[in-house]
Design a protein around this motif. Structure first.
Motif, PDB file in Angstrom:
ATOM      1  N   LEU A  91       2.985   5.987  -2.817  1.00 30.26           N
ATOM      2  CA  LEU A  91       4.100   6.785  -3.323  1.00 30.26           C
ATOM      3  C   LEU A  91       3.958   6.995  -4.830  1.00 30.26           C
ATOM      4  O   LEU A  91       4.157   8.105  -5.345  1.00 30.26           O
ATOM      5  N   ALA A  92       3.630   5.921  -5.509  1.00 31.03           N
ATOM      6  CA  ALA A  92       3.503   6.005  -6.962  1.00 31.03           C
ATOM      7  C   ALA A  92       2.383   6.965  -7.340  1.00 31.03           C
ATOM      8  O   ALA A  92       2.521   7.773  -8.270  1.00 31.03           O
ATOM      9  N   VAL A  93       1.291   6.896  -6.598  1.00 24.17           N
ATOM     10  CA  VAL A  93       0.158   7.783  -6.880  1.00 24.17           C
ATOM     11  C   VAL A  93       0.540   9.231  -6.606  1.00 24.17           C
ATOM     12  O   VAL A  93       0.237  10.144  -7.393  1.00 24.17           O
ATOM     13  N   SER A 133       2.817  10.557  -9.294  1.00 21.71           N
ATOM     14  CA  SER A 133       2.150  10.748 -10.581  1.00 21.71           C
ATOM     15  C   SER A 133       1.205  11.935 -10.507  1.00 21.71           C
ATOM     16  O   SER A 133       1.040  12.675 -11.479  1.00 21.71           O
ATOM     17  N   LEU A 134       0.572  12.160  -9.364  1.00 23.26           N
ATOM     18  CA  LEU A 134      -0.332  13.304  -9.226  1.00 23.26           C
ATOM     19  C   LEU A 134       0.440  14.617  -9.144  1.00 23.26           C
ATOM     20  O   LEU A 134       0.056  15.625  -9.726  1.00 23.26           O
ATOM     21  N   ALA A 135       1.518  14.602  -8.400  1.00 23.59           N
ATOM     22  CA  ALA A 135       2.290  15.840  -8.214  1.00 23.59           C
ATOM     23  C   ALA A 135       3.058  16.186  -9.462  1.00 23.59           C
ATOM     24  O   ALA A 135       3.457  17.329  -9.650  1.00 23.59           O
ATOM     25  N   GLY A 136       3.284  15.256 -10.316  1.00 19.34           N
ATOM     26  CA  GLY A 136       4.082  15.507 -11.504  1.00 19.34           C
ATOM     27  C   GLY A 136       5.531  15.528 -11.115  1.00 19.34           C
ATOM     28  O   GLY A 136       5.906  15.552  -9.954  1.00 19.34           O
ATOM     29  N   PRO A 196      14.683   7.595  -3.808  1.00 24.86           N
ATOM     30  CA  PRO A 196      14.261   6.186  -3.864  1.00 24.86           C
ATOM     31  C   PRO A 196      13.369   5.875  -2.688  1.00 24.86           C
ATOM     32  O   PRO A 196      13.485   6.488  -1.626  1.00 24.86           O
ATOM     33  N   PRO A 197      12.465   4.893  -2.850  1.00 19.06           N
ATOM     34  CA  PRO A 197      11.614   4.522  -1.721  1.00 19.06           C
ATOM     35  C   PRO A 197      12.439   3.871  -0.622  1.00 19.06           C
ATOM     36  O   PRO A 197      13.506   3.315  -0.868  1.00 19.06           O
ATOM     37  N   VAL A 204       0.846  -1.204   0.000  1.00 10.84           N
ATOM     38  CA  VAL A 204       0.000   0.000   0.000  1.00 10.84           C
ATOM     39  C   VAL A 204       0.871   1.239   0.000  1.00 10.84           C
ATOM     40  O   VAL A 204       0.590   2.221  -0.702  1.00 10.84           O
ATOM     41  N   PHE A 205       1.953   1.204   0.767  1.00  8.02           N
ATOM     42  CA  PHE A 205       2.860   2.350   0.857  1.00  8.02           C
ATOM     43  C   PHE A 205       3.497   2.649  -0.505  1.00  8.02           C
ATOM     44  O   PHE A 205       3.564   3.805  -0.935  1.00  8.02           O
ATOM     45  N   ILE A 206       3.934   1.611  -1.184  1.00 13.12           N
ATOM     46  CA  ILE A 206       4.571   1.796  -2.494  1.00 13.12           C
ATOM     47  C   ILE A 206       3.560   2.338  -3.504  1.00 13.12           C
ATOM     48  O   ILE A 206       3.874   3.234  -4.304  1.00 13.12           O
TER      49      ILE A 206
END
Lengths: 183, 299
Positions: B201-203, B206-209, B234-235, B196-198
């Motif tokens: 992060l991806a979301v 992608s939203l923030a650009g 990096p995560p 869920v955390f990963i």
């Protein structure tokens, strides 16, 4: 000839013959397929894990052979030894024919029982007595599992289906026999 | 003539009704709340019953293996092997996955006994082995009417064999600590949380650009407008395994038998088994037998 081929009656006759032939062939094929499904249970077990009637027969054959060795060493008379030896050979000769295997196993059980009981009248050393009991009880236990195996129920179902029409008519054309019970 | 078909049908129906019905399966008692010690004949002491239950609770870590002792007065005319098989399969002794159950049946009023392994124990406890164990640990006591002592001795012998067989087949490793599942997080929530955390992060990325990927990079004190992109952070790496033993609890990497722990009302809690309090309500684990037991000699 050409007019005959063009005749509607001739065409209808050909159609009927083809339908009949297809029914017979299709029915025979179905019977063989059903029989094969039961044989699969015989060889692979109800769970498909190889534990079933066939594996039990093979293990009993091995234990019977070992019992034969112990009986020979104990000095049992020749006749029951020969009978047991022949019974073991019959199981080997049956190969992978389920009906022959079941018949051979039945004879094997008789021969094993005879040797076991005759050995009981000998004064055996403790080790031989332990072998005698251990092997015999293992053989008996496997005969018990065979008698309760799913194969028997499936074979019975198949045999009942063979008695019903149209299977009862098709079985002779298909060369399908009833299946023996492993009891 | 025209009534012939009707007469034939009636005759067929009559014959069907007269057909001899198949032999019915034995009527066996249902399991008690203790399950592992069904002392219907009342020949076992309370200490022995408790001992049997406690040992079975400890046995759960061995792939859900179960050793059940049942005493009855009579078999009601049934063959003891048939009775034992019916009882075993009705009670579903042992785990469904490993079929590692074992039944010890004493028919006191019939002066007989019978033992039966589950399908998964057939190789280890074949007829010969069962017979030898019975002769060595049970027969003498049974013949003398000392049923309690005989059951205790025989049960211990079988317990040892079952434990060793389950270890050898790798079903379970009792050296692994059995995790108490009543508190704390299991591994599954941790893994899910990481996923869920990963995803989060991806979301977010992608939203923030991708903002300010180009920034002046100082190079020896001089700004470098070299359009060098800034690498995204990096995560965070996943947490190392905790002290409980790595990826698996208790069972050491093998699927635990479905058996006892998954059923409601069982003493063991959680999906990975473990010990529970001795509160009764135990059940079979779905195990099956093919038969192949051994009984008292001379019967």
């Amino acid at each position: 000839m050409k007019t005959r081929l063009q005749s509607p009656r001739f065409a209808a006759l050909v159609m009927v013959l083809m339908i009949a032939a297809a029914s017979v062939l299709g029915g025979a094929r179905s019977l063989h397929r059903l029989q094969q499904e039961v044989y699969t249970v015989f060889f692979d077990g109800a769970d498909g894990d190889g534990i079933g009637v066939f594996s039990d027969i093979r293990k009993n054959r091995t234990d019977a052979y070992n019992l034969l060795g112990v009986a020979r060493g104990a000095g049992l008379e020749q006749a029951p030894l020969t009978a047991l030896e022949q019974a073991v050979q019959a199981v080997d000769a049956a190969g992978e024919d389920p009906a022959a295997l079941i018949r051979a196993h039945s004879s094997l059980m008789d021969a094993v029982r005879d040797v076991y009981e005759r050995m009981g009248s000998l004064s055996l050393p403790q080790q031989d007595e332990d072998y005698r009991q251990n092997l015999y009880r293992s053989i008996l236990a496997r005969a018990d599992t065979m008698s309760r195996d799913e194969y028997n129920a499936r074979a019975q179902q198949f045999n009942r289906a063979l008695e019903r029409f149209p299977a009862s008519a098709l079985r002779y054309a298909a060369g399908v026999q009833t299946l023996p019970q492993a009891r | 003539m025209k009534h012939a078909p009707a007469r034939l049908c009636a005759l067929a129906l009559l014959l069907a009704l007269c057909a001899v019905p198949a032999a019915a399966a034995p009527q066996v008692p249902g399991p008690t709340s203790d399950f592992y010690a069904g002392d219907f004949a009342g020949v076992l002491s309370e200490q022995t019953r408790e001992y049997i239950v406690d040992q079975n609770l400890a046995l759960q870590q061995y792939g859900g293996a179960q050793i059940v002792v049942v005493t009855v007065d009579f078999l009601d005319g049934y063959d003891i092997a048939d009775y034992a098989v019916t009882l075993f399969n009705d009670w579903e002794i042992g785990s469904e996955e490993y079929n590692n159950g074992y039944l010890i049946l004493l028919a006191i009023g019939e002066d007989n006994y019978y033992s039966l392994p589950g399908k998964g124990l057939e190789e280890t406890l074949d007829g010969g082995t069962i017979d030898a164990l019975q002769q060595q640990y049970l027969e003498e006591y049974f013949a003398a009417g000392e049923y309690d002592a005989g059951v205790r001795a025989y049960f211990d012998a079988v317990l040892d064999v079952v434990q060793r067989s389950q270890l050898l087949t790798g079903v379970s490793d009792p050296e692994q600590p059995v995790r108490e599942t009543s508190g704390g997080l299991g591994l599954f929530p941790v893994v899910m949380g990481l996923i869920v955390f990963i995803i989060a992060l991806a979301v977010i990325f992608s939203l923030a650009g991708i903002r300010s990927v180009y920034r002046p990079v100082p190079r020896r004190g001089i700004f470098w407008w070299g359009m060098r992109p800034r690498a995204p952070r990096p995560p965070r790496p996943p947490r190392p395994p905790g002290p409980s033993g790595g990826m698996f609890f208790g069972g050491g990497g093998r699927t635990r038998g479905g058996g006892v722990s998954r059923r409601p009302g069982m003493s063991s809690r959680g999906s990975f088994g473990g010990f529970g309090g001795r509160s009764g309500g135990f059940r079979g684990g779905g195990g099956r037998t093919r038969g192949g037991g051994a009984g008292r000699r001379g019967r």
